[in-house]
Write a protein that holds these residues in place. Sequence first.
Motif, PDB file in Angstrom:
ATOM      1  N   LEU A  83      10.600-102.175  62.303  1.00 16.66           N
ATOM      2  CA  LEU A  83       9.727-102.601  63.406  1.00 16.66           C
ATOM      3  C   LEU A  83       8.439-101.786  63.448  1.00 16.66           C
ATOM      4  CD1 LEU A  83      12.344-103.107  66.254  1.00 16.66           C
ATOM      5  CD2 LEU A  83      10.972-104.897  65.160  1.00 16.66           C
ATOM      6  N   SER A  84       8.516-100.509  63.094  1.00 13.26           N
ATOM      7  CA  SER A  84       7.321 -99.669  63.161  1.00 13.26           C
ATOM      8  C   SER A  84       6.445 -99.756  61.918  1.00 13.26           C
ATOM      9  CB  SER A  84       7.694 -98.213  63.429  1.00 13.26           C
ATOM     10  OG  SER A  84       8.430 -97.688  62.363  1.00 13.26           O
ATOM     11  N   GLU A  85       7.014-100.132  60.747  1.00 13.02           N
ATOM     12  CA  GLU A  85       6.221-100.090  59.516  1.00 13.02           C
ATOM     13  C   GLU A  85       6.453-101.252  58.560  1.00 13.02           C
ATOM     14  OE1 GLU A  85       7.159 -96.415  57.609  1.00 13.02           O
ATOM     15  OE2 GLU A  85       6.532 -95.221  59.320  1.00 13.02           O
ATOM     16  N   GLY A  86       7.387-102.151  58.858  1.00 12.83           N
ATOM     17  CA  GLY A  86       7.856-103.103  57.866  1.00 12.83           C
ATOM     18  C   GLY A  86       6.991-104.304  57.563  1.00 12.83           C
ATOM     19  N   MET A  87       6.048-104.635  58.417  1.00  7.12           N
ATOM     20  CA  MET A  87       5.229-105.818  58.175  1.00  7.12           C
ATOM     21  C   MET A  87       3.783-105.383  57.986  1.00  7.12           C
ATOM     22  SD  MET A  87       4.948-109.282  60.343  1.00  7.12           S
ATOM     23  CE  MET A  87       3.956-110.614  59.688  1.00  7.12           C
ATOM     24  N   SER A  88       3.236-105.627  56.802  1.00  5.68           N
ATOM     25  CA  SER A  88       1.903-105.107  56.478  1.00  5.68           C
ATOM     26  C   SER A  88       0.797-105.696  57.348  1.00  5.68           C
ATOM     27  CB  SER A  88       1.587-105.355  55.001  1.00  5.68           C
ATOM     28  OG  SER A  88       1.620-106.743  54.723  1.00  5.68           O
ATOM     29  N   ALA A  89       0.954-106.927  57.851  1.00  2.00           N
ATOM     30  CA  ALA A  89      -0.077-107.546  58.690  1.00  2.00           C
ATOM     31  C   ALA A  89      -0.098-106.969  60.102  1.00  2.00           C
ATOM     32  CB  ALA A  89       0.128-109.056  58.752  1.00  2.00           C
ATOM     33  N   ALA A  90       0.942-106.283  60.495  1.00  3.04           N
ATOM     34  CA  ALA A  90       1.040-105.715  61.847  1.00  3.04           C
ATOM     35  C   ALA A  90       0.366-104.353  61.906  1.00  3.04           C
ATOM     36  CB  ALA A  90       2.495-105.586  62.260  1.00  3.04           C
ATOM     37  N   LEU A  91      -0.134-104.033  63.076  1.00  9.08           N
ATOM     38  CA  LEU A  91      -0.669-102.703  63.349  1.00  9.08           C
ATOM     39  C   LEU A  91       0.071-102.179  64.578  1.00  9.08           C
ATOM     40  CD1 LEU A  91      -2.608-100.396  62.842  1.00  9.08           C
ATOM     41  CD2 LEU A  91      -4.320-101.615  64.168  1.00  9.08           C
ATOM     42  N   VAL A  92       1.181-101.495  64.338  1.00  8.29           N
ATOM     43  CA  VAL A  92       2.015-100.998  65.432  1.00  8.29           C
ATOM     44  C   VAL A  92       1.415 -99.696  65.947  1.00  8.29           C
ATOM     45  CG1 VAL A  92       4.310-100.164  66.074  1.00  8.29           C
ATOM     46  CG2 VAL A  92       4.071-102.113  64.523  1.00  8.29           C
ATOM     47  N   GLU A  93       1.088 -99.700  67.236  1.00  7.73           N
ATOM     48  CA  GLU A  93       0.515 -98.512  67.871  1.00  7.73           C
ATOM     49  C   GLU A  93       1.569 -97.693  68.600  1.00  7.73           C
ATOM     50  OE1 GLU A  93      -2.570-100.069  70.350  1.00  7.73           O
ATOM     51  OE2 GLU A  93      -3.753-100.762  68.634  1.00  7.73           O
ATOM     52  N   GLU A  94       2.617 -98.374  69.083  1.00  3.44           N
ATOM     53  CA  GLU A  94       3.664 -97.666  69.829  1.00  3.44           C
ATOM     54  C   GLU A  94       4.978 -98.420  69.698  1.00  3.44           C
ATOM     55  OE1 GLU A  94       4.718 -96.278  74.403  1.00  3.44           O
ATOM     56  OE2 GLU A  94       2.928 -97.449  74.039  1.00  3.44           O
ATOM     57  N   LEU A  95       6.044 -97.677  69.517  1.00  6.77           N
ATOM     58  CA  LEU A  95       7.398 -98.217  69.489  1.00  6.77           C
ATOM     59  C   LEU A  95       8.179 -97.469  70.563  1.00  6.77           C
ATOM     60  CD1 LEU A  95       9.089-100.232  67.715  1.00  6.77           C
ATOM     61  CD2 LEU A  95      10.001 -98.207  66.600  1.00  6.77           C
ATOM     62  N   GLU A  96       8.530 -98.169  71.622  1.00  9.99           N
ATOM     63  CA  GLU A  96       9.263 -97.576  72.737  1.00  9.99           C
ATOM     64  C   GLU A  96      10.715 -98.047  72.642  1.00  9.99           C
ATOM     65  OE1 GLU A  96       9.394 -98.373  77.492  1.00  9.99           O
ATOM     66  OE2 GLU A  96       7.431 -98.338  76.540  1.00  9.99           O
ATOM     67  N   VAL A  97      11.643 -97.126  72.457  1.00 16.36           N
ATOM     68  CA  VAL A  97      13.060 -97.458  72.267  1.00 16.36           C
ATOM     69  C   VAL A  97      13.860 -96.897  73.438  1.00 16.36           C
ATOM     70  CG1 VAL A  97      15.059 -97.256  70.759  1.00 16.36           C
ATOM     71  CG2 VAL A  97      12.759 -97.356  69.764  1.00 16.36           C
ATOM     72  N   THR A  98      14.615 -97.779  74.091  1.00 16.40           N
ATOM     73  CA  THR A  98      15.458 -97.389  75.223  1.00 16.40           C
ATOM     74  C   THR A  98      16.906 -97.733  74.901  1.00 16.40           C
ATOM     75  OG1 THR A  98      13.644 -97.915  76.739  1.00 16.40           O
ATOM     76  CG2 THR A  98      15.840 -97.697  77.698  1.00 16.40           C
ATOM     77  N   GLU A  99      17.791 -96.752  75.028  1.00 20.33           N
ATOM     78  CA  GLU A  99      19.213 -97.004  74.802  1.00 20.33           C
ATOM     79  C   GLU A  99      19.787 -97.744  76.001  1.00 20.33           C
ATOM     80  OE1 GLU A  99      23.369 -94.597  73.929  1.00 20.33           O
ATOM     81  OE2 GLU A  99      21.457 -93.546  73.778  1.00 20.33           O
ATOM     82  N   VAL A 100      20.510 -98.823  75.740  1.00 24.44           N
ATOM     83  CA  VAL A 100      21.174 -99.590  76.788  1.00 24.44           C
ATOM     84  C   VAL A 100      22.603 -99.066  76.895  1.00 24.44           C
ATOM     85  CG1 VAL A 100      21.923-101.883  77.536  1.00 24.44           C
ATOM     86  CG2 VAL A 100      19.744-101.615  76.310  1.00 24.44           C
ATOM     87  N   GLN A 101      22.955 -98.605  78.070  1.00 25.71           N
ATOM     88  CA  GLN A 101      24.276 -98.029  78.284  1.00 25.71           C
ATOM     89  C   GLN A 101      25.329 -99.115  78.491  1.00 25.71           C
ATOM     90  OE1 GLN A 101      25.019 -94.726  78.079  1.00 25.71           O
ATOM     91  NE2 GLN A 101      22.884 -94.461  77.489  1.00 25.71           N
TER      92      GLN A 101
END
Length: 102
Positions: free
Chosen positions: A69-87
């Motif tokens: 999600l953060s680096e896998g698609m060359s056309a994307a420019l990911v600025e932030e990846l916010e990950v929240t664990e669901v309990q």
Amino acid sequence: MQTDINEGMLETRLVRVRGRVQGIGYREACVHRAHELGVTGWVRNRMDESIEAMLQGSPKQLADMCAWLSEGMSAALVEELEVTEVQPPFARFDSFERLPTE
């Protein structure tokens, strides 16, 4: 579909991806990658131009998916990846799909 989910290892993450991720096929590529990894859940566009994904799988599957999600698609420019664990308790997903924009 690859199966690497054991009952004791099942984890769920809610991920928000911000940057240039809409209008470039990011969600379709995300569905494809999730199927390759055996990750279940969903992905959708948000009205603020971010992408939101609910991911479920083993810790390794989720780590691999978040890395994509953060680096896998060359056309994307990911600025932030916010990950929240669901309990737990959480719903168990049977597949990975693209949802309508919210």
